[in-house]
Design a protein around this motif. Structure first.
Motif, mmCIF file in Angstrom:
data_model
loop_
_atom_site.group_PDB
_atom_site.id
_atom_site.type_symbol
_atom_site.label_atom_id
_atom_site.label_comp_id
_atom_site.label_asym_id
_atom_site.label_seq_id
_atom_site.Cartn_x
_atom_site.Cartn_y
_atom_site.Cartn_z
ATOM 1 N N TRP A 1 0.794 -1.220 0.000
ATOM 2 C CA TRP A 1 0.000 0.000 0.000
ATOM 3 C C TRP A 1 0.828 1.273 0.000
ATOM 4 N N LEU B 1 -1.712 7.948 7.039
ATOM 5 C CA LEU B 1 -2.701 7.799 8.107
ATOM 6 C C LEU B 1 -3.085 9.167 8.678
ATOM 7 N N LEU C 1 -10.912 3.128 1.704
ATOM 8 C CA LEU C 1 -12.258 3.701 1.834
ATOM 9 C C LEU C 1 -12.238 5.043 2.560
ATOM 10 N N LEU C 2 -11.592 5.079 3.728
ATOM 11 C CA LEU C 2 -11.549 6.332 4.476
ATOM 12 C C LEU C 2 -10.728 7.396 3.754
ATOM 13 N N ALA D 1 -8.432 -1.993 3.067
ATOM 14 C CA ALA D 1 -9.811 -1.525 2.884
ATOM 15 C C ALA D 1 -10.062 -0.238 3.673
ATOM 16 N N VAL D 2 -9.601 -0.214 4.925
ATOM 17 C CA VAL D 2 -9.808 0.970 5.763
ATOM 18 C C VAL D 2 -9.108 2.185 5.155
ATOM 19 N N CYS D 3 -7.848 2.007 4.758
ATOM 20 C CA CYS D 3 -7.096 3.126 4.183
ATOM 21 C C CYS D 3 -7.700 3.583 2.857
ATOM 22 N N ILE E 1 -5.631 10.853 6.458
ATOM 23 C CA ILE E 1 -6.986 10.327 6.638
ATOM 24 C C ILE E 1 -7.629 10.939 7.876
ATOM 25 N N TRP F 1 -13.492 0.058 -4.548
ATOM 26 C CA TRP F 1 -12.589 -0.527 -3.555
ATOM 27 C C TRP F 1 -13.245 -1.725 -2.867
ATOM 28 N N ILE F 2 -14.515 -1.611 -2.521
ATOM 29 C CA ILE F 2 -15.213 -2.717 -1.862
ATOM 30 C C ILE F 2 -15.224 -3.945 -2.772
ATOM 31 N N GLY G 1 -8.091 -6.022 5.394
ATOM 32 C CA GLY G 1 -8.873 -5.067 6.176
ATOM 33 C C GLY G 1 -8.175 -3.731 6.309
ATOM 34 N N MET G 2 -6.857 -3.764 6.524
ATOM 35 C CA MET G 2 -6.084 -2.518 6.639
ATOM 36 C C MET G 2 -6.112 -1.733 5.325
#
Length: 482
Positions: free
Chosen positions: A22, A170, A251-252, A247-249, A173, A42-43, A244-245
């Motif tokens: 990433w 991070l 999406l947010l 996805a969070v980065c 975000i 992204w989802i 998951g990490m």
């Protein structure tokens, strides 16, 4: 493997994989392509592509524990030596467009570090493409020379810079999501659920390659499956946490971009300068001026320096380090007193130089040239992921031949189909990415770009197909002369 060597936990696997996969640029580039509809993309990508991709890598790493995770070794074990050579060639040759653009990104990062208000970046954006590419070529040749001398310091700088860029991503975000509370509004007006749903047309399909490009590369984590405690449980857990990490980065980060940029009026140079614009706006929101821009630009400058030098040398060593005389001319493996693969460096210099200069002859705008090279990378770089999926399909066809401690899918037929899905989707995304949508279809520039997009991978792969014939003649002659 003895238990004392199995000291990695799922947390270690997730963090190591995240650093390999990433970067903040993935958020900016895909937002520039799709706006807020990228949230849906992204989802879809993470659930139906990235998760199976990472878990396939885990099974391949477990099956070929002694190969150090090399994709060409996986292909050699599941198909033929010729295909294994082509896998190794692909891994190297996809770095040619990458190396052609790296000096550009280095110049841009340095311009923002020197002039955080963006004046130098504006000068670069408005520069004649031939002048800019001349500067890019000079920078590339200088660092090609430097890389022959050993640059351990630069690699250390790159590691530090990579970590700091992760922290800055991070931070972006967190600050981006909080900014509306300070300003009292978001830049994208009237955000509704419909704002996140893309229009599934031809233009949308041309953006898929950038998404594939963003989530690729997790095969680098494969060698560590056998260093993991209870790999059948902890490795897939680490891979799922990695997903998951990401996805969070993703999406947010995309939502944060929509809060500080108007998704309905995206700047045309967002891919080129968007990362710096983002931190510039955050600095304005929080009253710290250019502080965020300077920190991020310095970190990115150091990272680009290290990445440029490392990407010249490392992929070439993967290709030529254990060259098979049946496929690679011995002359390419010639080294100098410093252990540098001199003829391999010359081959790199020729191919990269051509790809730096030729596009400037037909693309008359510097920003469009930058975007084209980035999109070319999104077409060419995922070609190496195809070999991962081919190896997985081969593994599933060789029922019972390989012993694996971890299996992603136990049913070989279902596993083969999942590998085929990822292979087909990657190939489709790469093909669709060849068609530009920012210039009129079938205009002279459109035809020029499509021609380059099609011919670049054909020529690069074609050279790989020619090498075995050259090797057959030259290696035989060398043996006779001895």
């Amino acid at each position: 493997m003895p238990d004392q060597n199995r000291n990695l936990k799922w947390q270690n696997i997730a963090l190591m994989g995240f650093v390999m996969v990433w970067g903040f640029g993935n958020v900016v580039n895909n937002f520039a392509n799709q706006g807020l509809t990228v949230v849906f993309s992204w989802i879809f990508m993470i659930a139906l592509y990235f998760v199976p991709y990472t878990l396939m890598v885990g099974e391949l790493g477990s099956a070929f524990k002694d190969s150090q995770g090399g994709v060409s070794a996986w292909i050699r074990s599941t198909t033929t030596p010729m295909l294994a050579f082509m896998a190794g060639w692909t891994y190297w040759v996809v770095h040619v467009p990458y190396l052609a653009q790296k000096p550009q990104t280095l110049l841009i990062a340095l311009s923002w570090a020197i002039s955080p208000s963006g004046e130098l970046a504006t000068v670069l954006k408005e520069l004649n493409p031939m002048i800019l590419q001349g500067m890019v070529l000079l920078i590339f040749l200088v660092f090609l020379y430097i890389s022959t001398k050993g640059v351990k310091v630069l690699k250390v700088i790159g590691n530090v810079a990579g970590t700091s860029m992760f922290v800055m991503s991070l931070l972006f975000i967190a600050l981006g999501l909080a900014a509306p509370a300070i300003t009292g509004h978001v830049e994208t007006p009237n955000i509704t659920l419909h704002s996140f749903v893309p229009k599934f047309d031809f233009t949308y399909l041309t953006t898929l390659s950038m998404l594939v490009f963003a989530v690729g590369g997790c095969e680098k984590i494969a060698p560590y499956v056998n260093n993991t405690k209870n790999p059948s449980k902890n490795f897939p857990k680490g891979m799922l946490v990695l997903a998951g990490m990401v996805a969070v980065c993703a999406l947010l980060g995309s939502i944060a971009m929509g809060m500080i940029f108007n998704a309905n009026d995206i700047p045309k140079d967002l891919m080129m300068n968007g990362q710096y614009y983002a931190f510039q706006l955050l600095g304005d929101h929080y009253g710290v001026g250019s502080l965020f821009v300077i920190i991020y630009a310095l970190a990115n400058t150091a990272a680009q320096l290290s990445a440029l030098v490392f990407s010249i040398d490392a992929p070439l060593r993967v290709l030529l380090g254990e060259a098979d005389d049946n496929f690679i001319p011995k002359g390419l493996s010639k080294t100098n007193k410093n252990g540098v693969l001199v003829n391999g460096y010359i081959m790199t210099a020729v191919l990269v130089s051509i790809l730096i200069i030729v596009p400037a002859l037909g693309i008359g705008n510097t920003n469009e040239l930058f975007n084209w090279l980035l999109k070319l990378n999104s077409v060419v770089m995922p070609m190496r992921y195809l070999w991962v999926f081919l190896a997985y399909m081969g593994l599933k066809k060789a029922i019972g031949k390989f012993d694996t401690e971890y299996k992603f899918i136990k049913n070989p037929k279902i596993g083969f189909l999942v590998g085929l899905w990822c292979f087909g989707f990657t190939a489709f995304a790469c093909i669709m990415g060849m068609f530009p949508t920012d210039v009129p279809a079938f205009s002279s520039e459109w035809i020029f770009r499509v021609g380059l997009n099609v011919m670049t991978p054909i020529v690069l792969m074609g050279i790989g197909l020619i090498l075995p014939f050259i090797a057959k003649r030259t290696n035989k002659n060398q043996s006779i002369s001895k």
